[in-house]
Write an enzyme that holds these catalytic residues in place. Sequence first.
Site, short mmCIF file in Angstrom:
data_model
loop_
_atom_site.label_atom_id
_atom_site.label_comp_id
_atom_site.label_asym_id
_atom_site.label_seq_id
_atom_site.Cartn_x
_atom_site.Cartn_y
_atom_site.Cartn_z
N LYS A 109 5.31 23.16 -13.98
CA LYS A 109 4.48 21.97 -13.74
C LYS A 109 4.16 21.85 -12.25
CE LYS A 109 2.80 17.67 -14.38
NZ LYS A 109 3.06 16.35 -14.89
N GLU A 126 6.42 19.89 -24.86
CA GLU A 126 5.81 20.16 -23.55
C GLU A 126 6.40 21.45 -22.95
OE1 GLU A 126 3.25 18.49 -22.61
OE2 GLU A 126 3.41 16.63 -23.77
N ASN A 166 -3.38 20.49 -20.23
CA ASN A 166 -3.88 19.82 -21.44
C ASN A 166 -3.92 20.75 -22.65
OD1 ASN A 166 -4.34 17.30 -20.26
ND2 ASN A 166 -6.22 18.08 -19.33
N HIS A 223 4.00 11.36 -29.77
CA HIS A 223 3.09 12.17 -28.93
C HIS A 223 3.53 13.64 -28.91
CE1 HIS A 223 0.44 13.37 -25.73
NE2 HIS A 223 1.47 13.74 -24.97
N ARG A 258 0.83 -1.24 0.00
CA ARG A 258 0.00 0.00 0.00
C ARG A 258 0.85 1.26 0.00
NH1 ARG A 258 -2.56 -3.31 3.51
NH2 ARG A 258 -4.43 -4.30 2.68
N ARG A 276 -4.96 21.80 -13.00
CA ARG A 276 -4.19 20.83 -13.78
C ARG A 276 -4.68 20.72 -15.22
NH1 ARG A 276 -1.25 15.97 -10.43
NH2 ARG A 276 -0.02 15.48 -12.23
N GLU A 286 -6.45 17.10 -9.90
CA GLU A 286 -7.21 17.54 -11.08
C GLU A 286 -8.70 17.65 -10.77
OE1 GLU A 286 -5.76 15.62 -14.58
OE2 GLU A 286 -7.02 16.84 -15.88
N LYS A 302 1.43 11.50 -10.78
CA LYS A 302 0.56 10.57 -11.51
C LYS A 302 1.38 9.34 -11.89
CE LYS A 302 -2.98 13.53 -13.55
NZ LYS A 302 -3.59 14.01 -14.81
N HIS A 335 -3.63 19.42 -26.09
CA HIS A 335 -3.69 17.96 -26.02
C HIS A 335 -4.99 17.36 -26.58
CE1 HIS A 335 0.02 18.31 -23.89
NE2 HIS A 335 0.08 17.02 -23.64
N HIS A 381 -4.46 14.45 -29.07
CA HIS A 381 -4.96 13.08 -28.89
C HIS A 381 -5.76 12.63 -30.09
CE1 HIS A 381 -4.54 13.56 -24.27
NE2 HIS A 381 -3.44 13.08 -24.81
N1 LIG Z 1 2.81 10.67 -15.07
C1 LIG Z 1 2.63 11.77 -15.78
O1 LIG Z 1 2.24 12.83 -15.27
C2 LIG Z 1 2.92 11.72 -17.26
C3 LIG Z 1 3.01 12.92 -17.98
C4 LIG Z 1 3.34 12.86 -19.33
C5 LIG Z 1 3.56 11.63 -19.93
N2 LIG Z 1 3.46 10.49 -19.20
C6 LIG Z 1 3.71 9.19 -19.82
O2 LIG Z 1 5.07 9.15 -20.23
C7 LIG Z 1 5.20 8.23 -21.32
C8 LIG Z 1 6.11 8.84 -22.36
O3 LIG Z 1 7.35 9.08 -21.76
P1 LIG Z 1 8.67 9.42 -22.59
O4 LIG Z 1 8.37 10.40 -23.64
O5 LIG Z 1 9.71 9.70 -21.60
O6 LIG Z 1 8.92 8.11 -23.41
P2 LIG Z 1 9.43 6.63 -23.08
O7 LIG Z 1 9.44 6.32 -21.65
O8 LIG Z 1 8.64 5.77 -24.00
O9 LIG Z 1 10.93 6.67 -23.62
C9 LIG Z 1 11.15 6.94 -24.99
C10 LIG Z 1 12.28 6.10 -25.55
O10 LIG Z 1 13.51 6.61 -25.09
C11 LIG Z 1 14.31 5.56 -24.54
N3 LIG Z 1 15.15 6.23 -23.53
C12 LIG Z 1 14.78 6.76 -22.35
N4 LIG Z 1 15.79 7.44 -21.80
C13 LIG Z 1 16.85 7.32 -22.65
C14 LIG Z 1 18.17 7.81 -22.64
N5 LIG Z 1 18.61 8.63 -21.69
N6 LIG Z 1 18.99 7.45 -23.65
C15 LIG Z 1 18.54 6.66 -24.65
N7 LIG Z 1 17.28 6.20 -24.73
C16 LIG Z 1 16.45 6.53 -23.74
C17 LIG Z 1 13.31 4.56 -24.04
O11 LIG Z 1 13.88 3.28 -23.94
C18 LIG Z 1 12.25 4.63 -25.13
O12 LIG Z 1 12.62 3.87 -26.25
C19 LIG Z 1 3.81 7.95 -21.81
O13 LIG Z 1 3.46 6.63 -21.46
C20 LIG Z 1 2.92 8.94 -21.08
O14 LIG Z 1 1.65 8.43 -20.80
C21 LIG Z 1 3.16 10.52 -17.88
#
Ligand SMILES: NC(=O)c1ccc[n+]([C@@H]2O[C@H](COP(=O)([O-])OP(=O)(O)OC[C@H]3O[C@@H](n4cnc5c(N)ncnc54)[C@H](O)[C@@H]3O)[C@@H](O)[C@H]2O)c1
Length: 385
Positions: free
Chosen positions: A236, A184, A259, A285, A109, A255, A246, A131, A262, A266
């Site tokens: 942020k 972003e 978007n 994205h 938990r 929050r 949110e 999140k 977005h 989307h």
């Molecule tokens: N929690 C939140 O508030 C929040 C906000 C925005 C996005 N997200 C989520 O984040 C995800 C997208 O994250 P992202 O854009 O970081 O993409 P990702 O985690 O898919 O990483 C993108 C690619 O980069 C590679 N990678 C990561 N770090 C690296 C590095 N230093 N060197 C080489 N390769 C590297 C990964 O292996 C992957 O192939 C989505 O699933 C989205 O839903 C969450």
Amino acid sequence: VLVGAGVLSDLGRLVRERLGSAPSRACLVSDRGLPAPTVTAARTALAGAGFHVSECTLLAEETSKTLSAVEPVLAELLRSRHERTDPIIALGGGIVGDLAGFAAAIYRRGVPVVQCPTTLLAMVDASVGGKTGANLALPAHDTAGAPDLKKNMIGAFHQPALVLADVNTLGSLAPREFRAGLAECVKHAMIAAGVARATYPADPDLFTFLESAAPRIAALDQAALVELVARNVAVKASVVAGDEREEAPDDAGGRALLNLGHTFAHAIETLPGAHAPGLPAPLKHGEAVAIGLAAAARLACDLGSLSQPELDRILALLQKLTLPAQASGLPPTPEVLDRMRHDKKVLSGRLRLIVPDSLGRARVRSDVPEAQVMAAIDSVRAPKP
Ligand SMILES: NC(=O)c1ccc[n+]([C@@H]2O[C@H](COP(=O)([O-])OP(=O)(O)OC[C@H]3O[C@@H](n4cnc5c(N)ncnc54)[C@H](O)[C@@H]3O)[C@@H](O)[C@H]2O)c1
């Protein structure tokens, strides 16, 4: 949140400083796509501060960002006798951060999570705000074909104990992934003048900073990256601090302001044929967000809340950061609009859009005529070659 160049080698000491002497173990959950030296730096730093380190790796793919990816992490925690006070260290992009954060939220938990983002998007966005979660797929037999993936359908709010962003890790990131994070940053700059909390003052100059620092950012200049990440985290964090779950009403922004662009994004990114001119499909994205920002800015200009010179500056900044402002391969406009109506942020069938109010400010609006939204969609349709 600590941002710096080379700070990963200090991870163990900083986690100790934050969590005290009680934890004896740390579970390092890392992205399988990371170069070995990045993972070694984290492991060595943790061991150097006296942690017994257990490890798991995760595949950073949206199709693998599911509950079944969380199970091996939970099994490793059980196997290594991970205690309530022991931290999980998430080392990777947003996918690893969301999955490892979710494991931390539900194991016993809740155990502490330390986010060590390694993509620009994760540094400026995903690692901050608490999140966590995973995608949920409808089984293929219900969808007559490929599983229907609902993004971030499950999850929990679980604030990190510490976020450590080492900009040196960005050196190995693919340029297209790096640019996705920049979209972003532009979004943050488009709201930064209007969001302020006691800890973080408003940042009306963030947009100008992006304009002037673009070449240094593209060259991965350390000082420019540290400033970029720190100022974006402040935006942020400021928004999240005012509306952690949110729940703010529309007139308070909250929050939902994050978007901006977005709802357009989307709708566009889920279209199989859509792509940025000159880049192969599918749309990333961040590319969709950039196109969404251009559409939102055009909409605001048409509604009279953004001036033409302000719109021009936004489009010029996207270009300077080599982000797309138009999409090729879009279907007829009513089809895109229909997808926007199905966005999960839409409440009771009314299109709820974040509309810029001037450069640096935006607000939530549910009164935008559909004809104007269609005109905004048309404005980001790339001309046929
Ligand atoms: N929690 C939140 O508030 C929040 C906000 C925005 C996005 N997200 C989520 O984040 C995800 C997208 O994250 P992202 O854009 O970081 O993409 P990702 O985690 O898919 O990483 C993108 C690619 O980069 C590679 N990678 C990561 N770090 C690296 C590095 N230093 N060197 C080489 N390769 C590297 C990964 O292996 C992957 O192939 C989505 O699933 C989205 O839903 C969450």
